[in-house]
Design a protein around this motif. Structure first.
Motif, PDB file in Angstrom:
ATOM      1  N   HIS A   4       4.405   4.633  11.055  1.00 21.74           N
ATOM      2  CA  HIS A   4       3.008   4.830  10.694  1.00 21.74           C
ATOM      3  C   HIS A   4       2.745   4.526   9.217  1.00 21.74           C
ATOM      4  O   HIS A   4       1.660   4.071   8.850  1.00 21.74           O
ATOM      5  CB  HIS A   4       2.631   6.280  11.016  1.00 21.74           C
ATOM      6  N   ILE A  64       3.581   2.132   7.419  1.00 18.08           N
ATOM      7  CA  ILE A  64       3.198   0.735   7.163  1.00 18.08           C
ATOM      8  C   ILE A  64       1.687   0.561   7.288  1.00 18.08           C
ATOM      9  O   ILE A  64       1.064  -0.138   6.492  1.00 18.08           O
ATOM     10  CB  ILE A  64       3.949  -0.213   8.123  1.00 18.08           C
ATOM     11  N   TYR A  65       1.093   1.241   8.282  1.00 16.86           N
ATOM     12  CA  TYR A  65      -0.368   1.141   8.454  1.00 16.86           C
ATOM     13  C   TYR A  65      -1.096   1.673   7.222  1.00 16.86           C
ATOM     14  O   TYR A  65      -2.134   1.168   6.834  1.00 16.86           O
ATOM     15  CB  TYR A  65      -0.823   1.943   9.677  1.00 16.86           C
ATOM     16  N   VAL A  66      -0.544   2.748   6.656  1.00 20.62           N
ATOM     17  CA  VAL A  66      -1.161   3.345   5.471  1.00 20.62           C
ATOM     18  C   VAL A  66      -0.933   2.435   4.258  1.00 20.62           C
ATOM     19  O   VAL A  66      -1.851   2.133   3.495  1.00 20.62           O
ATOM     20  CB  VAL A  66      -0.559   4.754   5.199  1.00 20.62           C
ATOM     21  N   LEU A  67       0.319   1.985   4.145  1.00 19.28           N
ATOM     22  CA  LEU A  67       0.740   1.201   2.981  1.00 19.28           C
ATOM     23  C   LEU A  67      -0.112  -0.064   2.792  1.00 19.28           C
ATOM     24  O   LEU A  67      -0.625  -0.316   1.707  1.00 19.28           O
ATOM     25  CB  LEU A  67       2.209   0.817   3.182  1.00 19.28           C
ATOM     26  N   ILE A  68      -0.274  -0.826   3.859  1.00 14.68           N
ATOM     27  CA  ILE A  68      -0.974  -2.116   3.699  1.00 14.68           C
ATOM     28  C   ILE A  68      -2.472  -1.950   3.425  1.00 14.68           C
ATOM     29  O   ILE A  68      -3.135  -2.887   3.014  1.00 14.68           O
ATOM     30  CB  ILE A  68      -0.784  -3.049   4.920  1.00 14.68           C
ATOM     31  N   ARG A  69      -2.980  -0.737   3.658  1.00 13.02           N
ATOM     32  CA  ARG A  69      -4.398  -0.514   3.364  1.00 13.02           C
ATOM     33  C   ARG A  69      -4.638  -0.136   1.907  1.00 13.02           C
ATOM     34  O   ARG A  69      -5.774  -0.080   1.456  1.00 13.02           O
ATOM     35  CB  ARG A  69      -4.961   0.567   4.292  1.00 13.02           C
ATOM     36  N   GLU A  70      -3.560   0.185   1.220  1.00 11.47           N
ATOM     37  CA  GLU A  70      -3.704   0.489  -0.204  1.00 11.47           C
ATOM     38  C   GLU A  70      -3.809  -0.829  -0.960  1.00 11.47           C
ATOM     39  O   GLU A  70      -3.158  -1.805  -0.596  1.00 11.47           O
ATOM     40  CB  GLU A  70      -2.481   1.273  -0.715  1.00 11.47           C
ATOM     41  N   LYS A  71      -4.584  -0.823  -2.029  1.00 13.64           N
ATOM     42  CA  LYS A  71      -4.767  -2.067  -2.772  1.00 13.64           C
ATOM     43  C   LYS A  71      -3.525  -2.367  -3.621  1.00 13.64           C
ATOM     44  O   LYS A  71      -2.952  -3.447  -3.538  1.00 13.64           O
ATOM     45  CB  LYS A  71      -6.011  -1.947  -3.656  1.00 13.64           C
ATOM     46  N   LEU A  97       8.054   3.321   4.694  1.00  8.57           N
ATOM     47  CA  LEU A  97       8.648   1.989   4.854  1.00  8.57           C
ATOM     48  C   LEU A  97       8.738   1.598   6.317  1.00  8.57           C
ATOM     49  O   LEU A  97       8.969   0.446   6.656  1.00  8.57           O
ATOM     50  CB  LEU A  97      10.055   1.963   4.235  1.00  8.57           C
ATOM     51  N   LYS A 103       0.424  -1.695  -4.829  1.00  9.06           N
ATOM     52  CA  LYS A 103       1.667  -1.216  -4.226  1.00  9.06           C
ATOM     53  C   LYS A 103       2.197   0.049  -4.891  1.00  9.06           C
ATOM     54  O   LYS A 103       2.880   0.841  -4.274  1.00  9.06           O
ATOM     55  CB  LYS A 103       2.732  -2.311  -4.318  1.00  9.06           C
TER      56      LYS A 103
END
Lengths: 210, 210
Positions: B73, B75-82, B70, B84
């Motif tokens: 780092h 966040i960078y991983v999270l937004i790259r996932e298609k 949350l 949620k």
């Protein structure tokens, strides 16, 4: 990509951090979002990035409501406050690890992005030994290396020296010419004057004027 | 998870076994059920504390496991996932895998340790049905407790969530023992999930024995 924000409100601990925001961000346009601390700039970026579910309203990207579909925007690069890279790895490894999620960027794309922000992709120096400015540059490389259609940049020039700021502006200009929709935040309108096509002023979670 | 955490959990497994045999040398484990079965109500609290060590080490090694996505780092991983839901699911699967692995190592070490300590028998007696039942119960109990901890982290800071979970565990062990000794208020046991399956304190042990 067209972003439509309709009636977005967010209440945290009985306080409105976003209050009935309605905005339209057109494809390939650079938006400068400014306002003082706590005005709701970062919250707005978070809700567009799919990281903050609004209490009311919706965020549509190319006609698709990102919250009802439970998805993140398909092509997005972000720098949002408190983001950081893995301190135990060098610059290239950090981006290489992130590239494995979407698998759209090649090693050359990664190296090129690192060079563009003024760092050396072959330097094996660990991120923990980077200066604040170097970390911020690498964060910018992280946002652009997959050539996203939407760039959300929350005060990207923080901790960067005067020459560095000009370099960052040049990179953002190049991204705009590539066709990316860019939303960049700053405390001061003057910082955005040179680059932004349109300005949005926020205060107390509301859009004061566009 | 950091490598240091894996090593710490392994060290704790050996410390736990050493303490257990130090204070209860009569119990030699050639069945795998000494660890899985827990301790009966009349056992001294010193011994209960050695059982708590294992949960404490696991609980500590999973600190911030979900929250790290949350902020920073993540966040960078999270937004790259298609989707949620993908990241939380992956995290829960990781947690389950590591808990199973830790428990398996713990039980195997206990059996091997018991085998070499048992100078008279030199054999391993495992009731497979009972072993599998208690092993699954043991894993599920730990899994539920770690999920409780990482869920708390979504509202509380990591150290507070860790503290609350561990106080709850200690409370469960102590009050569970008191309830069983007093022989009344059994329904309250449903609210007390202890850090190990404690099948000796329930009917499961007797049902299988009969």
């Amino acid at each position: 990509m067209k972003i439509i924000v309709t009636g977005v409100s967010k209440k945290i601990k009985k306080q409105h951090v976003l209050n009935n925001i309605t905005l339209e961000f057109r494809n390939g346009v650079f938006y400068g979002l400014y306002g003082r601390n706590g005005s709701g700039k970062t919250m707005l970026l978070r809700s567009v990035a799919g990281l903050l579910r609004p209490s009311a309203g919706k965020v549509e990207i190319d006609g698709k409501d990102i919250y009802s579909e439970n998805k993140f925007p398909p092509s997005i690069g972000v720098i949002i406050e408190n983001t950081s890279l893995l301190p135990q790895y060098d610059a290239f490894t950090n981006l290489k690890l992130l590239s494995k999620i979407k698998k759209i960027a090649t090693d050359e794309d990664i190296k090129s992005a690192i060079r563009r922000v003024g760092l050396n992709p072959d330097n094996k120096l660990k991120v923990r030994k980077f200066s604040l400015g170097m970390k911020q540059r690498l964060s910018i490389a992280q946002a652009i290396f997959e050539k996203p259609d939407i760039l959300l940049l929350d005060e990207p020039t923080n901790a960067i020296d005067e020459n560095g700021v000009q370099e960052v502006y040049r990179i953002i200009q190049e991204e705009k010419e590539r066709g990316a929709t860019i939303i960049l935040t700053s405390h001061h309108k003057q910082d955005l004057d040179i680059l932004a096509d349109e300005f949005i002023h926020m205060d107390h979670g509301e859009v004061i004027h566009e | 998870m950091k490598r240091e955490y894996y090593i710490a959990v392994l060290i704790v497994i050996f410390i736990q076994l050493f303490c257990y045999y130090q204070w209860d040398s009569a119990s030699i484990d050639t069945t795998g059920l000494v660890i899985l079965g827990g301790l009966e109500g009349h056992y001294k609290y010193l011994l209960l504390a050695t059982w708590y060590l294992f949960f404490a080490s696991i609980s500590f090694s999973f600190i911030g496991y979900m929250r790290s996505y949350l902020v920073g780092h993540g966040i960078y991983v999270l937004i790259r996932e298609k989707r949620k839901i993908k990241i939380p699911l992956k995290r829960f699967c990781h947690i389950f895998f590591f808990i199973t692995l830790y428990c398996f190592i713990q039980v195997m070490v206990s059996i091997i340790f018991g085998y070499f300590s048992d100078m008279n028998q030199k054999s391993v007696h495992i009731n497979l049905t009972m072993f599998i039942t208690s092993f699954l119960l043991y894993i599920m109990t730990l899994f539920v407790l770690i999920c409780f901890q990482i869920t708390l982290e979504l509202w509380l800071s990591e150290p507070v969530a860790l503290l609350v979970t561990n106080i709850y565990i200690l409370g469960s062990i102590i009050f569970g023992g008191i309830i069983l000794q007093e022989g009344k208020g059994y329904s309250l046991l449903y609210l007390l999930i202890s850090n190990f399956s404690m099948i000796k304190r329930t009917d499961i042990w007797h049902n299988h024995a009969n």
